[in-house]
Every structure is written in structure tokens, then in C-alpha cells.
Design a protein around this motif. Structure first.
Motif, PDB file in Angstrom:
ATOM      1  N   GLY A 108      -9.532 -15.704   2.109  1.00 47.83           N
ATOM      2  CA  GLY A 108      -9.596 -15.451   0.129  1.00 47.83           C
ATOM      3  C   GLY A 108     -10.171 -14.145  -0.283  1.00 47.83           C
ATOM      4  O   GLY A 108      -9.353 -13.473  -1.350  1.00 47.83           O
ATOM      5  N   ASP A 109     -11.362 -13.620   0.249  1.00 49.40           N
ATOM      6  CA  ASP A 109     -10.895 -12.270  -0.663  1.00 49.40           C
ATOM      7  C   ASP A 109     -10.823 -11.392  -0.536  1.00 49.40           C
ATOM      8  O   ASP A 109     -10.025 -10.409  -1.208  1.00 49.40           O
ATOM      9  CB  ASP A 109     -12.733 -11.669  -0.161  1.00 49.40           C
ATOM     10  CG  ASP A 109     -13.627 -12.419  -0.342  1.00 49.40           C
ATOM     11  OD1 ASP A 109     -13.878 -12.888  -1.751  1.00 49.40           O
ATOM     12  OD2 ASP A 109     -14.963 -12.900  -0.185  1.00 49.40           O
ATOM     13  N   LYS A 110      -9.632 -11.180   1.298  1.00 50.36           N
ATOM     14  CA  LYS A 110      -8.341 -10.172   1.933  1.00 50.36           C
ATOM     15  C   LYS A 110      -7.266 -10.604   0.277  1.00 50.36           C
ATOM     16  O   LYS A 110      -6.871  -9.614   0.138  1.00 50.36           O
ATOM     17  CB  LYS A 110      -7.946 -10.922   2.829  1.00 50.36           C
ATOM     18  CG  LYS A 110      -7.088  -9.419   3.338  1.00 50.36           C
ATOM     19  CD  LYS A 110      -6.170  -9.874   4.724  1.00 50.36           C
ATOM     20  CE  LYS A 110      -5.907  -8.962   4.999  1.00 50.36           C
ATOM     21  NZ  LYS A 110      -5.987  -7.347   5.124  1.00 50.36           N
ATOM     22  N   LEU A 111      -6.873 -11.485  -0.302  1.00 51.09           N
ATOM     23  CA  LEU A 111      -6.025 -12.111  -1.031  1.00 51.09           C
ATOM     24  C   LEU A 111      -6.091 -11.233  -1.877  1.00 51.09           C
ATOM     25  O   LEU A 111      -5.390 -11.014  -2.504  1.00 51.09           O
ATOM     26  CB  LEU A 111      -5.283 -13.265  -0.840  1.00 51.09           C
ATOM     27  CG  LEU A 111      -4.655 -13.525  -1.934  1.00 51.09           C
ATOM     28  CD1 LEU A 111      -3.055 -13.304  -1.526  1.00 51.09           C
ATOM     29  CD2 LEU A 111      -3.980 -15.044  -1.876  1.00 51.09           C
ATOM     30  N   ARG A 112      -7.257 -11.649  -2.894  1.00 54.37           N
ATOM     31  CA  ARG A 112      -7.890 -11.384  -4.536  1.00 54.37           C
ATOM     32  C   ARG A 112      -7.448 -10.198  -3.915  1.00 54.37           C
ATOM     33  O   ARG A 112      -7.319  -9.201  -5.361  1.00 54.37           O
ATOM     34  CB  ARG A 112      -8.836 -10.912  -3.823  1.00 54.37           C
ATOM     35  CG  ARG A 112      -9.413 -13.442  -4.463  1.00 54.37           C
ATOM     36  CD  ARG A 112     -10.702 -13.718  -4.677  1.00 54.37           C
ATOM     37  NE  ARG A 112     -11.041 -15.220  -4.882  1.00 54.37           N
ATOM     38  CZ  ARG A 112     -11.293 -16.333  -3.770  1.00 54.37           C
ATOM     39  NH1 ARG A 112     -11.985 -15.303  -2.899  1.00 54.37           N
ATOM     40  NH2 ARG A 112     -11.601 -17.323  -3.942  1.00 54.37           N
ATOM     41  N   HIS A 113      -8.134  -8.813  -3.279  1.00 55.00           N
ATOM     42  CA  HIS A 113      -8.257  -8.076  -3.462  1.00 55.00           C
ATOM     43  C   HIS A 113      -7.064  -7.114  -3.298  1.00 55.00           C
ATOM     44  O   HIS A 113      -6.782  -6.594  -3.866  1.00 55.00           O
ATOM     45  CB  HIS A 113      -8.972  -7.358  -2.294  1.00 55.00           C
ATOM     46  CG  HIS A 113      -8.979  -5.748  -1.788  1.00 55.00           C
ATOM     47  ND1 HIS A 113     -10.133  -4.753  -2.955  1.00 55.00           N
ATOM     48  CD2 HIS A 113      -8.651  -4.989  -1.553  1.00 55.00           C
ATOM     49  CE1 HIS A 113      -9.718  -3.546  -2.724  1.00 55.00           C
ATOM     50  NE2 HIS A 113      -8.575  -3.229  -1.839  1.00 55.00           N
ATOM     51  N   GLU A 114      -5.807  -7.300  -2.594  1.00 55.35           N
ATOM     52  CA  GLU A 114      -4.882  -6.998  -2.169  1.00 55.35           C
ATOM     53  C   GLU A 114      -3.667  -7.261  -3.270  1.00 55.35           C
ATOM     54  O   GLU A 114      -2.647  -6.584  -3.292  1.00 55.35           O
ATOM     55  CB  GLU A 114      -4.190  -7.232  -0.707  1.00 55.35           C
ATOM     56  CG  GLU A 114      -4.920  -6.857   0.285  1.00 55.35           C
ATOM     57  CD  GLU A 114      -4.262  -6.913   1.419  1.00 55.35           C
ATOM     58  OE1 GLU A 114      -4.885  -6.496   2.633  1.00 55.35           O
ATOM     59  OE2 GLU A 114      -3.920  -8.647   1.608  1.00 55.35           O
ATOM     60  N   LEU A 115      -3.897  -8.484  -3.722  1.00 52.47           N
ATOM     61  CA  LEU A 115      -3.023  -8.943  -4.685  1.00 52.47           C
ATOM     62  C   LEU A 115      -3.764  -8.217  -6.110  1.00 52.47           C
ATOM     63  O   LEU A 115      -3.030  -8.173  -7.217  1.00 52.47           O
ATOM     64  CB  LEU A 115      -3.148 -10.524  -4.692  1.00 52.47           C
ATOM     65  CG  LEU A 115      -2.190 -11.015  -5.858  1.00 52.47           C
ATOM     66  CD1 LEU A 115      -0.972 -11.105  -6.529  1.00 52.47           C
ATOM     67  CD2 LEU A 115      -2.171 -12.804  -6.298  1.00 52.47           C
ATOM     68  N   ALA A 116      -4.755  -8.323  -6.672  1.00 49.33           N
ATOM     69  CA  ALA A 116      -5.829  -7.208  -7.507  1.00 49.33           C
ATOM     70  C   ALA A 116      -4.888  -6.162  -7.009  1.00 49.33           C
ATOM     71  O   ALA A 116      -5.042  -5.310  -8.707  1.00 49.33           O
ATOM     72  CB  ALA A 116      -7.295  -7.930  -7.804  1.00 49.33           C
ATOM     73  N   ARG A 117      -4.897  -5.178  -6.352  1.00 45.53           N
ATOM     74  CA  ARG A 117      -4.474  -3.737  -6.380  1.00 45.53           C
ATOM     75  C   ARG A 117      -2.972  -4.201  -6.283  1.00 45.53           C
ATOM     76  O   ARG A 117      -2.692  -2.306  -7.338  1.00 45.53           O
ATOM     77  CB  ARG A 117      -4.943  -3.236  -4.940  1.00 45.53           C
ATOM     78  CG  ARG A 117      -4.103  -1.559  -5.199  1.00 45.53           C
ATOM     79  CD  ARG A 117      -5.081  -0.980  -3.673  1.00 45.53           C
ATOM     80  NE  ARG A 117      -4.202  -0.008  -3.363  1.00 45.53           N
ATOM     81  CZ  ARG A 117      -5.233   1.652  -4.346  1.00 45.53           C
ATOM     82  NH1 ARG A 117      -5.780   0.943  -5.214  1.00 45.53           N
ATOM     83  NH2 ARG A 117      -4.625   2.739  -4.329  1.00 45.53           N
ATOM     84  N   ASP A 118      -1.884  -4.667  -5.536  1.00 43.92           N
ATOM     85  CA  ASP A 118      -0.665  -4.742  -5.904  1.00 43.92           C
ATOM     86  C   ASP A 118      -0.396  -4.986  -7.722  1.00 43.92           C
ATOM     87  O   ASP A 118       0.180  -4.187  -8.750  1.00 43.92           O
ATOM     88  CB  ASP A 118      -0.332  -5.407  -6.000  1.00 43.92           C
ATOM     89  CG  ASP A 118       1.295  -5.991  -5.035  1.00 43.92           C
ATOM     90  OD1 ASP A 118       2.210  -4.790  -6.041  1.00 43.92           O
ATOM     91  OD2 ASP A 118       2.029  -6.522  -4.774  1.00 43.92           O
ATOM     92  N   LEU A 119      -1.296  -5.438  -8.064  1.00 38.57           N
ATOM     93  CA  LEU A 119      -1.214  -5.797  -9.814  1.00 38.57           C
ATOM     94  C   LEU A 119      -1.403  -4.365 -10.904  1.00 38.57           C
ATOM     95  O   LEU A 119      -0.658  -4.800 -11.191  1.00 38.57           O
ATOM     96  CB  LEU A 119      -1.828  -7.185 -10.082  1.00 38.57           C
ATOM     97  CG  LEU A 119      -1.346  -8.294 -10.223  1.00 38.57           C
ATOM     98  CD1 LEU A 119      -1.526  -9.476 -10.144  1.00 38.57           C
ATOM     99  CD2 LEU A 119       0.395  -8.722 -10.448  1.00 38.57           C
ATOM    100  N   THR A 120      -2.356  -4.358 -10.076  1.00 39.44           N
ATOM    101  CA  THR A 120      -2.783  -3.086 -11.388  1.00 39.44           C
ATOM    102  C   THR A 120      -3.362  -1.706 -11.175  1.00 39.44           C
ATOM    103  O   THR A 120      -2.598  -1.360 -11.897  1.00 39.44           O
ATOM    104  CB  THR A 120      -4.773  -3.738 -11.302  1.00 39.44           C
ATOM    105  OG1 THR A 120      -5.544  -3.323 -10.634  1.00 39.44           O
ATOM    106  CG2 THR A 120      -4.738  -4.889 -12.116  1.00 39.44           C
TER     107      THR A 120
END
Length: 998
Positions: A628-640
Motif C-alpha cells: 500500500g505505501d508503495k502505491l500511495r507514494h508512486e501514484l501521488a508523485r505521478d499526480l502531483t
């Protein structure tokens, strides 16, 4: 009157090679010199004589002979060369190979012999006398009259087997290795024709044969006394323990070049002729990362030309830059790319001073900085600038809800709404799918979103097309309500089908008016409608056959056509693939990747329509509690992260050369125009150069990268990077100015492309042969003036090339066979590596490994610079101490390796009550003690150093198989694992092949 910009610093001499190389040792200071004077030959006898037992042994094959100049040498026409600096005590930081209590050997000078010099070997044998040298060859002499090469002075170094008793089953004691250093060098370039046309303060220096004669390192084979095994000392092998070092050879010579993180040439010395380029054997090209994050403390200057309009060359369309020259009292300027004389607009006019500088030069960043960003006027737009658009296509089938992917994705998207670029212009939309398609009306006047279901997969239509893509600032409450309810709507879904193809087509129909970024969350193999895929699997019987490559290419033409259509309408696609089963990344990955070359594979690779400039994120066996933490970080960076929308990029270069092939995630719209629907700071592109003319007549070659894009704020901008490199006639100078990082980036992309049309063995062999040819050519440069014997020689700039070449062959896309990596894993890793910038790629190829238990026991220290706190060790089992705790970091994976003899107190402080349990069942959490808090801060710092990805942290204990082998041991690049080659064997293979026909 032909005045030019003046007042820039003169060229400094080429900086000396690093003094930390372990291959050439200078005599330690303070050792008395015998009557032989400065030309005496130094040697280092053993501490005690070696008395062999048994029958007489044959002489050793060779000895370690690092090249070493005389202490003081008189060079005709150049004066006295000063003695070399004392050796550095930090030349080899790792102590993993040091003997337990063994001392280093000493070196004593000897008087000069009366006849030809001899060299003593380890076992008391003497090598044959060196024959007197003849005159140097034409290729080794300088363009300066009277220049010639200095004769070598030869020494030797002890070579013994290396092993470490601390790791079970490997080794015995090893000798320590004395520090080494290089003397300062002064090299340069041959004087090309047309020198008078260049700025006086930017003329390349004249060639100096001293650099060519002395600037090389060497490894030599020898036999261990009493054994037939070659005695290469692994401790002496070059290793990139300091990570990627960005080239700065020309930073002072050309201070107005753009930073190397934006543009890195494979060599900063361009060959003057096609014949010289053919002898180079390494890729001639560049790696471009146009939106790389600026160096700390620097920003790319934003420029608005206003009413004068953008200043560009009328012929080649080059943007004005620091290397143009102004003439005719400032009324004209000459293009540095094509030499066209252009008029200066009245609004841009400025008088010139006595030195030819514009009076307003200090107020014109475009004339003083290599990287600038220009605001583009309306004539650079074919339509109004698009707003930032994020459209989400989410799998909501049974496996997506059960794994927790749906909940994590919804929460992360909601948490990033405030930070999406482009507020208040940002638009957003959603489609979910299982066996049917679900559209969502998010009109701002609604309190809750309305879901509309389309079950006809053969004839897709879009209901309410105007309300599916909404302005985020206006419909914020509706979007948040949807994200809150999304996991609950499908938590009990038992539908296992996936209508991915029809849903992709529907998303395209929604977005094709404006474009934007499409984020796909795919959890199972597409099984319904257009684009459905069958379970091909990874058939071991196909490996090693001519049909092996078919496993790694797209299966269905539907995705190729969809990708081409998306690119045409400025839609960039990122795929998030979640599965504990086979997903067929090769077909889904078609969406974000495009490869085109001018080589033998052109026709086939052009059919792989991987056009949209996106990215693949792969999460095998996803479980929210673990990943979960990996997905949260990578998706957040992709979006922001800041994104350049509806972009095109072109790279211009000087007369006589052109870029012939391009490698990366993009579509080539014309021969040199790269289409990038969405590009960001984490993506890089490689390309290769070709000389169009038999002989280059200019003293320098200029390069200019121009990226035209729409910023999230709504402005149309042009980011321009300009650099210059000298043209040389000396192949040795090309080697000296080589950039290993850029070369490896091109090699990696070429190897991955080759796996799409051939066998893995063919790709691995191609890498090895390229390295062999390059080192063989370099050997031929020096074979006339030096008795090379069995030595493997290489330039300082390429000392890490063999090791990185081995790392490419052991990387996930190329390693082994079907048992070493799954098909999806290979494809996902290949897509990722094709887009990585140089620094990230080199870290993935040769990751960090450092010991932390000793540091944890010390008082708390500042973590601002990890290099000052922790020292990297070689990626080999011999580096591991069973009493230690080590961290492995490749940017995508973090592994904590616990030695079986690690102090129980340390393990208990870090793991709490689970310190003795099987580590596969233990999760690393912060404990209530200083040691645990210190380790967690360190892991956080490691992750923050490279925010592109979020490496997951795994715990491994020595001896816990197969976990230890899968997560850790297989990543030890220097060891032989399974059928792979060790670093020692790799060097031996390269050494033997280089000597053939040398």
C-alpha cells in the motif's frame, strides 16, 4: 567589422584523472632514492621469500603492471614534470577484502640497471628484458612539433586470491591493497581546421601526447604459485562505489553549456571524420532529460521576448543562445549551428563594447546561460493551451476489491486533489469496469455522482459526454463523494471478468477533444470485448529458440492502434498493473512505449506502436497491507509532479552530423520531431549520432534541445538547452572524454530493444562484444609504444564499463532464462529501464550496499550526506560479515540483511519481540528506542534521496532460503549465481577476447 562576444575565461588544462584508482601506485613519500636517480624502476618485494615445494613451477603468465611515469621526467620542449602526489589513503574504501591482521607490502626503489630494465615477479622469476622503443607512431604523436610520448616506468603489484571467512562457504584471508594515485596529466585536442572562426577564449587546446601515453589503467593476469588458477585480485577491480559522477571536464572550459543532467554526450570529443568514428566502437550519441529537476540552488530562467518576438535563425530555426556572435555593430548575429547571418530586430538591438560584447549582456540570460525557458507567443499554438486533465480507468473486479487496490487508489487520489497542477483549470473524470462499463456524471449541480452502466461491449457509446469530464474546482464535492463511496460500492463484487479493451476505447472517446493523462488501474487479464487476451504464459520450451522474442512483444493489434490514436490526440497513458497472475504486460505496455531505430530491427520495432510517452508501474501479488505505501507514494508523485502537456521535442546539431536513431517512450512524428503527449522530470531519452560528411571542417559541434510544451498554468513555453563539444582528430582523446553513464544508458536501451526481436543470449552477447571491440581498439592505440603483454588496459573514463556491462546482462530484462524472472517481470522492468535518467539507471544496475550495525552503535549523527555516514561495499558475498547488518538499495527495492551472528541486542532493538522469528513474517516498525528511530530515519533519508519511486523494505536473515536468494543474493552482481557469470570470470572472458587479433 566582425566582432564577437569576449571576456570569458580561457580554457584550463584538462583535469588529471582521479587519484583514487587502485591500478597505479606512486612510491610513498619519504622513501630514500638510491643512486639511480629519478629514472629508477620501483618494485615491491614480498614480505618474506616464497619457497615453492614440489616440482618446479612454470613462470607466471603475467604480473600486475600499473602504468607509472618517472618521478621526474625531462620532456623536450615541455620542461620538468613534477613528481606525482602522494597516494591517497582512501583509494579503496572497502575493508571487506583486507586480511585479518595481514600487512601491506612495501615498495623500495632500485638503482637503474645498466642494460634493458627487468621486472621482478611474485615468485622470484624475472620477465624478459624490455626492448628499446622505436620512434612513436604517427597516431601517438602530437600536432605540436617535437612532441613525443614519455617512456613508461614499470612496477608491479601483488595479486593473490581473495576470500572472506565471515561468509560461510566462501574464502580465506586476503592481503590488503596499498593505496594508489595518478600523476597529474595535461592532455588536449588536436588543432582542427578553421580555428580562427571560434571565440578566442573557447578554442580547444592543442593536443599533448603525454595524455595519450600515460592516461590508461591496466589489469594483468598471473598464476598463483602452486596453482593453475589465474590470480586476479578482486579487491583491485574498479567499482563505482561513489555512484554516478556527472562529467565536468568541460564545465570550466565551456561554462555556458547546459548542465549535464539535461544533456549528456557519450563522449565530449566529437570525431572529425567517419573513419575515426568507425574506430570508436562505442555508441556516439546523447541522453536527454529535458525536464530534469534543476541543480540545488538553481532555477531555469523564464524569458519573455515581448514585442520583438522569439529570436531564431531564419534557416535552421535555432534559438538564440550564448554561442551566437554579434556583428555589424550589433545589427546582425551569426547562428552557431548553420553560420547564417541574421538581422537583429530593432527591439532587441544593443550596441557592442570594445571587446564585441553586447552592452546589455548581463540583462540577457539567453546569451549567458545554457538552459532557459521561453514564453511562446500565439503563433506557436495550433489551439488554445489545454488544461491539465486526469482521467482514471479503474478495474473494480473481484480481485481488485479483495486485494485492497481499489481502496488505496481512491484514498490516494482524494488526498492529492489539492496538489494537482493547474488549479483552477484542472479537469478530472472516472470510468470503472468489470464485465460492464460504469460512467459517472459529476456535474457540479449534483450532490452525488450518477452512475450509468453500459453493457453492450461491441457497440460502445458515451452517455452524457459533456458531464463525464468536469472542472475539479467546480465539482470538488461531487468528486470527493465519489472517491469516498467507490470502495464500498464494489467491496462485495464477485465479478471476475475484465472488459478492459472496451473501457479503454470509451476513455479515448471522452478525452479525444482535449487530450490529457489517462491513468489505468488493471488487476486482471482482459477477457471480454475488443482487446481480450489469452493466457500465453511463459513457455520454457520457447527459450533459446528463434521464437523466444514472441513472448515479449504485443499479442493484439488492437492496443497498437489505440496507442497510435491516443498519441494523435495528445493522450498520455500510465499503466498501474496489479496481479498475482500473468497479466501480459507486453501487450498492455504497448500503450506507453515507443521504440524506433535505424538498425537491423527497424521494420519490426516500428510495428510496435508504443506511442504515448507514458510509464508502467508493476505490483506483482499486490496486497494493500504490504504494497500500500508503495502505491500511495508512486501514484501521488505521478499526480502531483510538474508535467509538460502536448509536447514536441527536437534536437538540432551542427553541420555534418545528425541524430539517426532514437530510443525511449515516445512517438517520432517526423525524422527528428519527437511527440510527447505528457512528459515529466523522471523520463529520459537516448539517441545516436551519425556523421553525414566524410570530414568535419568545424572546430566545434553545437547541440540544442528544444521542448515546446504547455505548462500546467496554461502558458505555452519552450525549454532550450544548448551545449558545445570540440571536434578532435585523436581517438585517444575520445576515450579520455567518454561518459560511462551516457554510454551505458544507450547500451541498455539497445539491449532491451534486441530482446524484442531475438534471444536473450543474443542481447547479452552483443553487450559483451561491444565492450571487447572498444577495449581492443584502445589496446591497439598503446601497443606500439608499450609492452602490454597480458595486461588488460582501459582509460580512466571507462574503468567501470566492464562491470556495468555485466550488470546489464544480469538485469531483470536480460538475465538467465524462464526460471530467473517471470515474463511480466521482464517486460515491466524493460519498460521502466527504457525511460530512466542516467543516475537512476546506474543505481539500478549497480545498487548501494552498505553496513549499518557499526553506525547504529555510534552516537547520533547528521544524515544530510549519506556518503559521509555510510561507506558502500562491493556487491559480492565476500563483502558480507555474518556479524553485521547491511542495507541493499537499488531505488526500487530495500533489503535489510541480518547476519546470522548479528548481536541479539541489535536485532531486538530493531525488531522488538519478533527478533528471533522468521523474518518473512515480520514487518519493520519503529520501536521505542534510539537505535530503531535512528534506522527508520536512515531509511526515510534513503527514500527521499530519490523520490521517483518508493522502494519497499524487506527483511532477510542469512541462511533463510529461498527468501534470501530471491530477494538479496541474486542481486549481488559480482557473484556467480545459477548460470550467470561472476565479475572475475567476466573480466577473464573480456581479457581473452581483447587479446585475440589485437
Amino acid at each position: 567589422m566582425n566582432t564577437e562576444n569576449q571576456g570569458y575565461p580561457n580554457f584550463p588544462a584538462r583535469p588529471p584523472p582521479s587519484s583514487s584508482s587502485p591500478f597505479a601506485s606512486a612510491p610513498p613519500p619519504g622513501v630514500p632514492t638510491q643512486s639511480g636517480g629519478p629514472e629508477s624502476v620501483g618494485f615491491r618485494p614480498p614480505t618474506r621469500p616464497f619457497t615453492p615445494s614440489g616440482p618446479p613451477m612454470a613462470p607466471p603468465v603475467g604480473v600486475m603492471r600499473p602504468f607509472q611515469p618517472p618521478l621526474v621526467s625531462q620532456i623536450p620542449g615541455q620542461g620538468i614534470r613534477p613528481p606525482p602526489p602522494p597516494p591517497s589513503s582512501n583509494s579503496f574504501p572497502s575493508t571487506a577484502y583486507g586480511p585479518p591482521g595481514g600487512g601491506s607490502f612495501q615498495r623500495f626503489p632500485t638503482p637503474p640497471p645498466s642494460g634493458p630494465p627487468t621486472t621482478q615477479t611474485l615468485a622470484g622469476h624475472f620477465s624478459p628484458p624490455m626492448q628499446p622503443m622505436g620512434p612513436p607512431s604517427q597516431s601517438m604523436t602530437s600536432g605540436v612539433p617535437g612532441g613525443y610520448a614519455s617512456p613508461p616506468v614499470t612496477g608491479f603489484q601483488q595479486s593473490m586470491p581473495s576470500v572472506n571467512p565471515s561468509y560461510p562457504g566462501v574464502g580465506g584471508p586476503q592481503p590488503s591493497f596499498p593505496p594508489s594515485s595518478y600523476p597529474p596529466q595535461t592532455g588536449g585536442f588536436a588543432q582542427p581546421p578553421g580555428q580562427q572562426n571560434l571565440h578566442p577564449s573557447y578554442a580547444p587546446p592543442t593536443s599533448n601526447v603525454q595524455g595519450l601515453a600515460e592516461d590508461f589503467n591496466s589489469l594483468s593476469l598471473t598464476n598463483i604459485p602452486g596453482s593453475l588458477e589465474p590470480g586476479l585480485d578482486p579487491a583491485s577491480f574498479p567499482r563505482p562505489l561513489d555512484g554516478d559522477v556527472e562529467p565536468n571536464t568541460f564545465a570550466e572550459m565551456y561554462p555556458m553549456n547546459c548542465h549535464s543532467r539535461y544533456l549528456r554526450l557519450t563522449t565530449s570529443a566529437i570525431p572529425s571524420s567517419q573513419s575515426l568514428a568507425s574506430r570508436w566502437h562505442l555508441p556516439l550519441g546523447a541522453v536527454v532529460c529535458p525536464l530534469a529537476e534543476a541543480p540545488e540552488g538553481e532555477e531555469v530562467t523564464l524569458i519573455d521576448f515581448g514585442s520583438s518576438g522569439i529570436i531564431r535563425c531564419r534557416r535552421c530555426r535555432t534559438y538564440v543562445n550564448p554561442y551566437v556572435t554579434f556583428t555589424d555593430s550589433g545589427r546582425k548575429w551569426r547562428c552557431n549551428i548553420c553560420s547564417m547571418l541574421n538581422d537583429v530586430p530593432g527591439e532587441y538591438f544593443s550596441h557592442l563594447d570594445a571587446t564585441g560584447r553586447r552592452m546589455d549582456l548581463d540583462q540577457r540570460p539567453e546569451l549567458t546561460k545554457g538552459s532557459v525557458e521561453i514564453i511562446a507567443p500565439t503563433e506557436y499554438m495550433v489551439r488554445p493551451p489545454m488544461p491539465p486533465i486526469y482521467f482514471f480507468l479503474i478495474d473494480v473486479s473481484f480481485s481488485a476489491a479483495k486485494s485492497g487496490m481499489l481502496e488505496v487508489a481512491a484514498q490516494t487520489i482524494k488526498s492529492c486533489l489539492d496538489n494537482l497542477p493547474g488549479y483552477p483549470r484542472t479537469q478530472i473524470g472516472f470510468i470503472t469496469y468489470d464485465s460492464t462499463l460504469h460512467f459517472y456524471n459529476m456535474k457540479s449541480s449534483l450532490s452525488q455522482p450518477q452512475m450509468m452502466v453500459v453493457s453492450d461491449l461491441d457497440d460502445i457509446f458515451v452517455p452524457l459526454p459533456d458531464d463525464l469530464l468536469v472542472n475539479l474546482s467546480e465539482s470538488r464535492n461531487v468528486v470527493e463523494a465519489f472517491l469516498d463511496s467507490l470502495p464500498l460500492m464494489f467491496q462485495n463484487n464477485v465479478n471476475v471478468e475484465s472488459a478492459f479493451g472496451p473501457s479503454l476505447k470509451a476513455a479515448y472517446m471522452v478525452m479525444n477533444q482535449l487530450g490529457g493523462k489517462l491513468l489505468i488501474f488493471q488487476n486482471s487479464l482482459p477477457s471480454l470485448g475488443a482487446g481480450r487476451l489469452k493466457l500465453r504464459g511463459d513457455d520454457p520450451r520457447v527459450y533459446g529458440t528463434e521464437k523466444e522474442y514472441t513472448l515479449r512483444v504485443a499479442e493484439d493489434n488492437f492496443y497498437k492502434q489505440m496507442a497510435a490514436d491516443c498519441t494523435k490526440f495528445q493522450i498520455g497513458i500510465n499503466v498501474y498493473a496489479f496481479s498475482d497472475k500473468y497479466t501480459d504486460i507486453a501487450s498492455l505496455g504497448t500503450l506507453p512505449l515507443w521504440i524506433i531505430t535505424d538498425g537491423v530491427w527497424t521494420r519490426w520495432l516500428r510495428t510496435l506502436a508504443k506511442y504515448t510517452g507514458g510509464q508502467v508501474y508493476y505490483y506483482p501479488g499486490f496486497q494493500s497491507s504490504i504494497h500500500g505505501d508503495k502505491l500511495r507514494h508512486e501514484l501521488a508523485r505521478d499526480l502531483t509532479r510538474e508535467t509538460a502537456w502536448e509536447s514536441v521535442m527536437r534536437i538540432r546539431c551542427g553541420k555534418g552530423i545528425r541524430f539517426s536513431s532514437y530510443h525511449g517512450n515516445f512517438m517520432l512524428r517526423s525524422t527528428d520531431l519527437i511527440a510527447l503527449p505528457a512528459v515529466d522530470c523522471d523520463k529520459a531519452y537516448a539517441m545516436q549520432l551519425t556523421l553525414e560528411e566524410t570530414l568535419l571542417t568545424t572546430p566545434t559541434v553545437y547541440f540544442q534541445v528544444a521542448l515546446l510544451y504547455t505548462a500546467s498554468c496554461g502558458e505555452r513555453r519552450i525549454r532550450v538547452h544548448t551545449a558545445v563539444a570540440p571536434v578532435v582528430t585523436d581517438l585517444g582523446e575520445m576515450y579520455r572524454q567518454a561518459d560511462t553513464g551516457s554510454i551505458l544508458s544507450v547500451y541498455t536501451r539497445l539491449a532491451i530493444e534486441k530482446t524484442l526481436s531475438g534471444k536473450l543470449d543474443d542481447a547479452r552477447n552483443a553487450i559483451q562484444q561491444k565492450i571487447v571491440k572498444a577495449l581492443r581498439e584502445y589496446r591497439n592505440l598503446h601497443s606500439v609504444q608499450h609492452r602490454l603483454g597480458s595486461r588488460l588496459i582501459y582509460p580512466e573514463s571507462l574503468k567501470f564499463l566492464p562491470l556495468y556491462g555485466l550488470a546489464i546482462c544480469k538485469s531483470t530484462p536480460l538475465q538467465g532464462g524462464p526460471a530467473d524472472a517471470s515474463l511480466d517481470e521482464r517486460c515491466a522492468a524493460g519498460f521502466t529501464m527504457m525511460a530512466l535518467p542516467v543516475k537512476n539507471l546506474l543505481k539500478l544496475l549497480y545498487p548501494n550496499l552498505f553496513r549499518v550495525d557499526e553506525w547504529l552503535l555510534k552516537p547520533s549523527a547528521d544524515l544530510d550526506d549519506l556518503k559521509d555516514v555510510l561507506r558502500r561495499v562491493p556487491l559480492a558475498a565476500q563483502s558480507l560479515d555474518s556479524r553485521g547488518l547491511y542495507i541493499y538499495d537499488d531505488g526500487f527495492l530495500l533489503v535489510l540483511w541480518f547476519g546470522r551472528m548479528l548481536s541479539p541486542d541489535i536485532a531486538k532493538n530493531l525488531l522488538g519481540t519478533d527478533f528471533a522469528a522468521e523474518l518473512s513474517r515480520v514487518t519493520l516498525q519503529e520501536q521505542e528506542n534510539g537505535m530503531s528511530k535512528k534506522l527508520m530515519r536512515l531509511i526515510k533519508k534513503v527514500r527521499e534521496n530519490d523520490p521517483s519511486y518508493h522502494p519497499m523494505c524487506f527483511l532477510v536473515r542469512q541462511g533463510e532460503q529461498p527468501r534470501e536468494g530471491f530477494l538479496f543474493l541474486r542481486h549481488l552482481t559480482e557473484d556467480q549465481m545459477g548460470g550467470s557469470t561472476s565479475y572475475v570470470d567476466w573480466i577473464l572472458q573480456i581479457h581473452r577476447q581483447v587479446q585475440q587479433n589485437a
